[in-house]
Design a protein around this motif. Structure first.
Motif, PDB file in Angstrom:
ATOM      1  N   ARG A  10      -3.374  -1.846   2.811  1.00  0.00           N
ATOM      2  CA  ARG A  10      -3.771  -1.230   3.927  1.00  0.00           C
ATOM      3  C   ARG A  10      -1.926  -0.647   4.158  1.00  0.00           C
ATOM      4  O   ARG A  10      -2.585   0.711   4.592  1.00  0.00           O
ATOM      5  CB  ARG A  10      -4.838  -1.109   4.364  1.00  0.00           C
ATOM      6  N   GLU A  11      -1.375  -1.622   4.830  1.00  0.00           N
ATOM      7  CA  GLU A  11      -0.031  -1.776   5.662  1.00  0.00           C
ATOM      8  C   GLU A  11       0.795  -1.109   4.458  1.00  0.00           C
ATOM      9  O   GLU A  11       2.119  -0.101   4.781  1.00  0.00           O
ATOM     10  CB  GLU A  11       0.242  -2.401   5.862  1.00  0.00           C
ATOM     11  N   ASP A  12       0.640  -1.384   2.841  1.00  0.00           N
ATOM     12  CA  ASP A  12       1.555  -0.677   2.154  1.00  0.00           C
ATOM     13  C   ASP A  12       2.917  -1.298   1.860  1.00  0.00           C
ATOM     14  O   ASP A  12       3.971  -1.071   1.672  1.00  0.00           O
ATOM     15  CB  ASP A  12       2.006   0.450   2.014  1.00  0.00           C
ATOM     16  N   VAL A  13       2.834  -2.994   2.050  1.00  0.00           N
ATOM     17  CA  VAL A  13       3.414  -4.223   2.459  1.00  0.00           C
ATOM     18  C   VAL A  13       3.658  -4.972   0.875  1.00  0.00           C
ATOM     19  O   VAL A  13       2.220  -5.064   0.566  1.00  0.00           O
ATOM     20  CB  VAL A  13       3.149  -5.378   3.643  1.00  0.00           C
ATOM     21  N   ALA A  14       4.630  -4.852   0.873  1.00  0.00           N
ATOM     22  CA  ALA A  14       4.571  -5.272  -0.946  1.00  0.00           C
ATOM     23  C   ALA A  14       4.156  -6.570  -1.416  1.00  0.00           C
ATOM     24  O   ALA A  14       4.388  -7.686  -0.751  1.00  0.00           O
ATOM     25  CB  ALA A  14       6.307  -5.161  -0.747  1.00  0.00           C
ATOM     26  N   PHE A  15       3.996  -6.559  -2.156  1.00  0.00           N
ATOM     27  CA  PHE A  15       3.151  -8.923  -2.328  1.00  0.00           C
ATOM     28  C   PHE A  15       3.552  -8.730  -3.249  1.00  0.00           C
ATOM     29  O   PHE A  15       4.186 -10.124  -2.977  1.00  0.00           O
ATOM     30  CB  PHE A  15       1.902  -8.370  -4.048  1.00  0.00           C
TER      31      PHE A  15
END
Length: 493
Positions: A326-331
């Motif tokens: 949802r927060e578009d944080v990279a895996f």
């Protein structure tokens, strides 16, 4: 993804009109959503970009003779299909990194009410059935709505393939490299009947045709549904590598065969049911490199009501992974220095100044049940009181409202820039980021939806999530699959 998205470049690059129409006619479509999830599309970043989310589905449909020949079950021709493979592809707003999130097919999740758009049948919501049944409760759109409700992530499109489609695509690529640490034979045993029939020697093999389907369906020999997802992810990475080696994006001859096969094998949501739209979609993925594609499976535990057959999501891990999407944080941690994302407009002077806080109404909704817990009592009243103390004297709590994983400030889209500026002033007063502000076609007044991420306190504190900060066991990329002892094969018998 290379086949389903990128190779369709042929449709807009040099193909004749009749052939272009032929490819379009190959594609089958369906409704994007099967019900109401209440999830809104993410707000654009400072450059106006939003993430791209695509739900990838594998169906066990046996209504066609070709699928029965490959998957067995000739007595199941009339059974509605199950979505035995489910993966969410998330591509970042800057199109620099991507992740694939799998949920095992037998995981029990809340399934919302859905309507089957083919026959109009309505299916009631349920909390005690596995996620693969969503496909039989309203089609791919119901599966998409279930994922949205579960994750809080807006999903733009879905794509689905059946047994025969998998085989034809693997053949067209010329085989996909997969690896096992020992020989494997996924056979029927006294303890476990069935099996995919997969038989491979130790090491790396290019699987194609029915063997590719067997690899994707193998569960017992790899020990679990979670490991089956790991094997499926290995297959996807292998396909991408194979296509890159073949220069599939620039070789017109390769593109012709791939486009023909892919459009025949695929069913897609209606809004992307054309070659040109799939081409435009593919162009958004061209900058994502393999070392920035992370494959993951949400950790699970035995389901208490049926521990031998079903699973339940490990809530702490699932919540964190879904929040990262949802927060578009990279895996992954392979990116360079992070660039400022911007706050969606609250720090910069808006084009339209907000009205005085007491000049407009604010409706406050308690949506703290969005994570599956009971709603935190009194949250709407508490935040309405907080707003009143900050000058928003017309703020009022309401008992109505659905659960939401993230706190949001909604404004009526039809009211334009003035309503947006007013909503941003509400967000700023509460310490909410600009990304929490969304235009909503159904909103009548500015509405603060207090999500499950804000169950206590009067000032919002955004949880800190860092790149690559995945829960233990979620990242499942592997070079070679382990084989469960009784399915090891010596390469002879």
């Amino acid at each position: 993804m290379a086949i389903t998205l990128s190779v369709l470049i042929l449709g807009t690059a040099g193909a004749g009109y009749l052939y272009y129409q032929h490819l379009n006619n190959n594609l089958r479509g369906g409704s994007r959503a099967g019900g109401e999830s209440g999830v809104k599309k993410a707000a654009p970043d400072a450059l106006g970009n939003t993430p791209l989310n695509i739900l990838l589905l594998g169906s066990d449909d046996r209504s066609k003779s070709a699928n029965v020949a490959l998957g067995g079950g000739k007595n199941e021709r009339d059974r509605k299909p199950l979505a035995d493979v489910q993966m969410l592809l998330h591509v970042s707003a800057d199109r620099q990194h991507a992740s694939i999130v799998s949920i095992p097919r037998d995981t029990v999740v809340p399934i919302p009410a859905c309507t089957d758009t083919t026959d109009g049948k309505v299916y009631a919501a349920t909390n005690n059935r596995p996620i693969n049944e969503t496909l039989s409760r309203g089609g791919p759109g119901c599966t998409l709505t279930t994922w949205e409700k579960l994750t809080g992530v807006y999903i733009d499109h879905w794509m689905m393939v059946d047994f025969a489609g998998v085989v034809s695509m693997a053949d067209e690529v010329g085989g996909v490299p997969v690896c096992v640490k020992t020989g494997v034979y996924d056979k029927s045993t006294a303890q476990q009947h069935g099996g995919s029939g997969l038989k491979l020697p130790e090491g790396t093999t290019d699987v194609k045709g029915e063997q590719a389907l067997q690899w994707l369906r193998t569960r017992h020999a790899f020990g679990s549904d979670q490991n089956r997802a790991k094997a499926q992810h290995m297959y996807l990475n292998g396909m991408m590598k194979k296509l890159q080696e073949q220069n599939a994006w620039t070789d017109t001859g390769r593109l012709t065969g791939l486009a023909e096969t892919a459009t025949t094998a695929l069913q897609v949501s209606d809004e992307i049911k054309s070659v040109s739209k799939l081409f435009n979609l593919s162009m958004q993925l061209k900058n994502v490199k393999l070392d920035r594609l992370t494959t993951t499976t949400v950790p699970t535990d035995p389901y208490p009501g049926n521990p031998d057959a079903w699973l339940s999501l490990r809530s702490s891990a699932a919540d964190k992974m879904f929040a990262m999407v949802r927060e578009d944080v990279a895996f992954d941690k392979n990116g360079g220095p992070k660039k400022p994302k911007g706050d969606g407009g609250t720090s910069d002077k808006p084009k339209t100044e907000p009205e005085a806080p007491d000049a407009f109404s604010v409706t406050v909704v308690n949506g703290t049940s969005g994570d599956g817990q009971p709603a935190a009592p009194g949250r709407a009243s508490a935040l309405a009181t907080t707003l009143q103390g900050k000058g928003f004297t017309r703020a009022e709590a309401t008992r109505e409202g659905e659960g939401s994983k993230d706190t949001a400030v909604l404004y009526p889209k039809s009211a334009g820039d003035q309503a947006k500026a007013n909503a941003e002033s509400v967000a700023k007063a509460l310490g909410l980021p600009g990304s929490a502000v969304h235009g909503d076609a159904k909103a009548v007044t500015i509405t603060l939806v207090v999500g499950s991420d804000w169950r206590t306190g009067s000032v919002y504190k955004k949880p800190q999530i860092n790149d690559g900060d995945l829960p233990e066991g979620a990242d499942d990329k592997t070079e070679c699959m382990d084989v469960y002892s009784i399915y090891k094969w010596d390469g002879k018998s």
